[in-house]
Design a protein around this motif. Structure first.
Motif, PDB file in Angstrom:
ATOM      1  N   ARG A  63       0.817  -1.206   0.000  1.00  0.00           N
ATOM      2  CA  ARG A  63       0.000   0.000   0.000  1.00  0.00           C
ATOM      3  C   ARG A  63       0.853   1.259   0.000  1.00  0.00           C
ATOM      4  NH1 ARG A  63      -4.015   0.497  -2.200  1.00  0.00           N
ATOM      5  NH2 ARG A  63      -5.063  -1.232  -1.139  1.00  0.00           N
ATOM      6  N   GLN A  64       2.101   1.165   0.419  1.00  0.00           N
ATOM      7  CA  GLN A  64       2.956   2.344   0.511  1.00  0.00           C
ATOM      8  C   GLN A  64       4.159   2.191  -0.401  1.00  0.00           C
ATOM      9  OE1 GLN A  64       3.172   1.265   4.784  1.00  0.00           O
ATOM     10  NE2 GLN A  64       5.319   1.911   4.653  1.00  0.00           N
ATOM     11  N   GLU A  65       4.608   3.308  -0.941  1.00  0.00           N
ATOM     12  CA  GLU A  65       5.670   3.284  -1.945  1.00  0.00           C
ATOM     13  C   GLU A  65       7.045   3.031  -1.338  1.00  0.00           C
ATOM     14  OE1 GLU A  65       7.029   5.952  -5.833  1.00  0.00           O
ATOM     15  OE2 GLU A  65       5.708   6.808  -4.306  1.00  0.00           O
ATOM     16  N   ALA A  66       7.231   3.381  -0.082  1.00  0.00           N
ATOM     17  CA  ALA A  66       8.515   3.197   0.589  1.00  0.00           C
ATOM     18  C   ALA A  66       8.267   2.688   2.005  1.00  0.00           C
ATOM     19  CB  ALA A  66       9.290   4.510   0.627  1.00  0.00           C
ATOM     20  N   PRO A  67       9.202   1.930   2.571  1.00  0.00           N
ATOM     21  CA  PRO A  67       9.032   1.471   3.948  1.00  0.00           C
ATOM     22  C   PRO A  67       9.160   2.614   4.940  1.00  0.00           C
ATOM     23  CG  PRO A  67      11.216   0.889   3.134  1.00  0.00           C
ATOM     24  CD  PRO A  67      10.451   1.438   1.960  1.00  0.00           C
ATOM     25  N   VAL A  68       8.669   2.404   6.140  1.00  0.00           N
ATOM     26  CA  VAL A  68       8.873   3.369   7.216  1.00  0.00           C
ATOM     27  C   VAL A  68      10.381   3.536   7.424  1.00  0.00           C
ATOM     28  CG1 VAL A  68       8.568   3.785   9.689  1.00  0.00           C
ATOM     29  CG2 VAL A  68       6.681   2.847   8.337  1.00  0.00           C
ATOM     30  N   PRO A  69      10.873   4.750   7.475  1.00  0.00           N
ATOM     31  CA  PRO A  69      12.328   4.962   7.595  1.00  0.00           C
ATOM     32  C   PRO A  69      12.900   4.371   8.883  1.00  0.00           C
ATOM     33  CG  PRO A  69      11.204   6.993   6.970  1.00  0.00           C
ATOM     34  CD  PRO A  69      10.139   6.012   7.358  1.00  0.00           C
ATOM     35  N   ALA A 101      -1.395  -4.682   0.386  1.00  0.00           N
ATOM     36  CA  ALA A 101      -2.564  -4.204  -0.366  1.00  0.00           C
ATOM     37  C   ALA A 101      -3.168  -5.347  -1.158  1.00  0.00           C
ATOM     38  CB  ALA A 101      -2.159  -3.078  -1.317  1.00  0.00           C
ATOM     39  N   SER A 102      -4.481  -5.376  -1.201  1.00  0.00           N
ATOM     40  CA  SER A 102      -5.179  -6.350  -2.049  1.00  0.00           C
ATOM     41  C   SER A 102      -5.044  -5.960  -3.510  1.00  0.00           C
ATOM     42  CB  SER A 102      -6.656  -6.413  -1.664  1.00  0.00           C
ATOM     43  OG  SER A 102      -6.822  -6.806  -0.330  1.00  0.00           O
ATOM     44  N   GLY A 103      -5.149  -6.954  -4.370  1.00  0.00           N
ATOM     45  CA  GLY A 103      -5.082  -6.659  -5.795  1.00  0.00           C
ATOM     46  C   GLY A 103      -4.857  -7.900  -6.618  1.00  0.00           C
ATOM     47  N   PHE A 104      -4.357  -7.676  -7.807  1.00  0.00           N
ATOM     48  CA  PHE A 104      -4.175  -8.752  -8.779  1.00  0.00           C
ATOM     49  C   PHE A 104      -2.800  -8.620  -9.431  1.00  0.00           C
ATOM     50  CE2 PHE A 104      -8.599  -7.601  -8.374  1.00  0.00           C
ATOM     51  CZ  PHE A 104      -9.219  -8.822  -8.142  1.00  0.00           C
ATOM     52  N   VAL A 105      -2.194  -9.767  -9.730  1.00  0.00           N
ATOM     53  CA  VAL A 105      -0.838  -9.786 -10.273  1.00  0.00           C
ATOM     54  C   VAL A 105      -0.777 -10.772 -11.434  1.00  0.00           C
ATOM     55  CG1 VAL A 105       1.611 -10.247  -9.790  1.00  0.00           C
ATOM     56  CG2 VAL A 105       0.149  -9.303  -7.998  1.00  0.00           C
TER      57      VAL A 105
END
Length: 485
Positions: A63-69, A101-105
């Motif tokens: 769901r997030q583009e980068a990990p928590v720093p 995040a839910s989704g499809f791959v």
């Protein structure tokens, strides 16, 4: 059903608020897709279990583009535990956290510019930590493939992409050069590059290896930052590790085989009779392992890389006896089923060189205080038999994980040779005194690094070469063996 009802109610509320209450549902779905949250490949993807004809692709939608720093400082000693880490804070706030995040791959493969394969869409769901595993068969041996991984939050949503490449194993009948690398034991807080993670992955990548074996302890459930006493915290360990840029970049280019050891499963020296670690049970650890690692079939397996190399990947946790039982003929690490398989596949092997890759030592030597491997007195009976048996197999060598130092040793009774890769960073190296060189040792270095195994031919004479490297990619030891000397 409750989740579906919640989604339906959310749609109705959205329609009311936007004045689209009379709009048909399909039209709404198109609008919802257009404004749906994006998905990311923050924890990367892996090309796993590559053979001359197949591979398995693993990824996790985020769901997030980068990990928590990384916010915490570390103690300046081996196992650099974080200082003032709140073990009870929300997992989503922890250093390295990455929400799923839910989704499809789906996966698409290209050979050059030609598309050779496209998978169906696979669902990423919460029950499996939003991970997806896609097996692919009917590949061509010794062939370069470009990989395109595509993901969507909904089937009508926009796609996110990540790419990579790999080469299938050469045909087992064909002599071929092989470049294999191996490493072990990586604790998140023992990183040696705050931005990239572990220098060893960039050093290995520069060698352009054909494949990589991680021999166990990919994560440490029983080390703080956090202690993985719940499923959520255990999964967090994988998210934080996989999001390190050096590992992500490496795995986009190098196929990986993964072995598990105790810290990947539950806690130190674990066996199937172990009591839970906090709320985390042995069964929980097994479930999470199957989410985070792409396998099919038994955890022990063997693969051939061309005519001159066959590798055996050994399972050392699922079939073992309780460590504290008295040693004797019935006490085992491998178990009868695995041992029978190993003897049968070894007997039918046509490879010039045989490489047994074990999560734990078979030769050692090891510390007297340890008790969970074949180099320890607790498993001496099976260990002595196994060393004798392996020594009778022509051109067989052992690669071991688990030990936090690099070594090359020769069993004094049988002459069996074993190579310990060492841990991923110097900050993780410990457990053996640098000056304690035993008669078995032909090389000893209490530092981090990795092991390279090269297969090549000189004037039609097959050769296997073992190179120990430091974390920066400098060779610190070499042993070369020719099939016909």
């Amino acid at each position: 059903m409750m989740e579906n009802n919640m989604h339906t109610q959310s749609r109705r509320n959205f329609l009311k608020k936007t004045g689209l209450g009379m709009m048909a549902l399909p039209a709404f779905e198109e609008i919802a897709a257009a404004i749906s949250l994006p998905v990311y490949f923050t924890t990367g993807f892996k090309i796993s279990e590559v053979t001359d004809r197949s591979a398995i692709f693993w990824t996790r939608l985020c769901r997030q583009e980068a990990p928590v720093p990384i916010r915490h400082s570390r103690r300046e000693e081996v196992f650099r535990h974080p200082i003032d880490f709140d073990e009870n804070q929300p997992v989503g706030n922890m250093d390295g956290a990455v929400a799923g995040a839910s989704g499809f791959v789906r996966i698409t493969l290209f050979n050059g510019r030609i598309q050779t394969f496209r998978s169906d869409w696979y669902t990423a769901a919460a029950d499996d930590d939003y991970t997806v595993k896609i097996p692919i068969d009917n590949l061509k041996s010794g062939t370069n493939y470009r990989v395109e991984v595509e993901a969507r939050a909904s089937m009508k949503g926009a796609s996110a992409y990540i790419g990579g490449s790999f080469r299938t194993a050469p045909d087992p009948r064909t002599p071929a050069a092989v470049n294999l690398v191996a490493c072990t034991c990586q604790y998140f807080w023992s990183y040696d590059d705050k931005e990239r993670g572990f220098k060893v992955y960039d050093s290995m990548r520069r060698l352009r290896p054909d494949c990589y074996v991680h021999t166990g302890d990919y994560v440490y459930y029983d080390k703080p930052g956090p202690l993985a006493t719940t499923q959520e915290k255990a999964r967090h360990k994988w998210h934080a590790m996989n999001s390190r840029p050096a590992i992500r970049d490496f795995c986009r280019e190098v196929p990986i085989y993964m072995l598990k050891d105790d810290h990947d499963l539950l806690k130190n020296d674990v066996d199937p009779t172990a009591q839970p670690y906090g709320e985390l049970s042995y069964a929980d650890g097994m479930k999470i392992w199957t989410e985070q690692v792409a396998l099919r079939g038994k955890p022990y397996r063997t693969y051939q890389w061309g005519k001159d190399l066959q590798i055996w990947l050994i399972e050392a946790r699922e079939y073992r006896s309780n460590n504290d039982l008295p040693d004797g003929p019935g006490k085992t690490i491998w178990g009868d089923e695995q041992l029978t398989w190993f003897k049968e596949t070894l007997a039918t092997s046509t490879a010039t060189f045989k490489l047994l890759i074990s999560p734990t030592p078979i030769v050692g030597p090891d510390r007297d205080t340890k008790k969970d491997n074949h180099a320890n007195k607790n498993f001496h009976t099976e260990g002595a038999w196994l060393r004798q048996y392996l020594s009778t197999v022509d051109q067989l060598f052992v690669v071991s994980g688990d030990r936090h130092w690099q070594y090359f040793s020769e069993d004094l009774e049988t002459g069996l040779l074993e190579f310990g890769s060492g841990p991923v960073s110097d900050f993780h190296a410990q457990g053996w005194k640098p000056g304690d060189v035993r008669p078995e040792h032909r090389f000893l270095r209490v530092k981090g690094g990795f092991l390279q195994v090269r297969i090549f031919r000189e004037e039609e004479n097959p050769c296997i070469q073992f190179n120990h490297y430091d974390v920066d990619g400098n060779i610190v030891n070499t042993h070369t063996h020719y099939a016909y000397s």
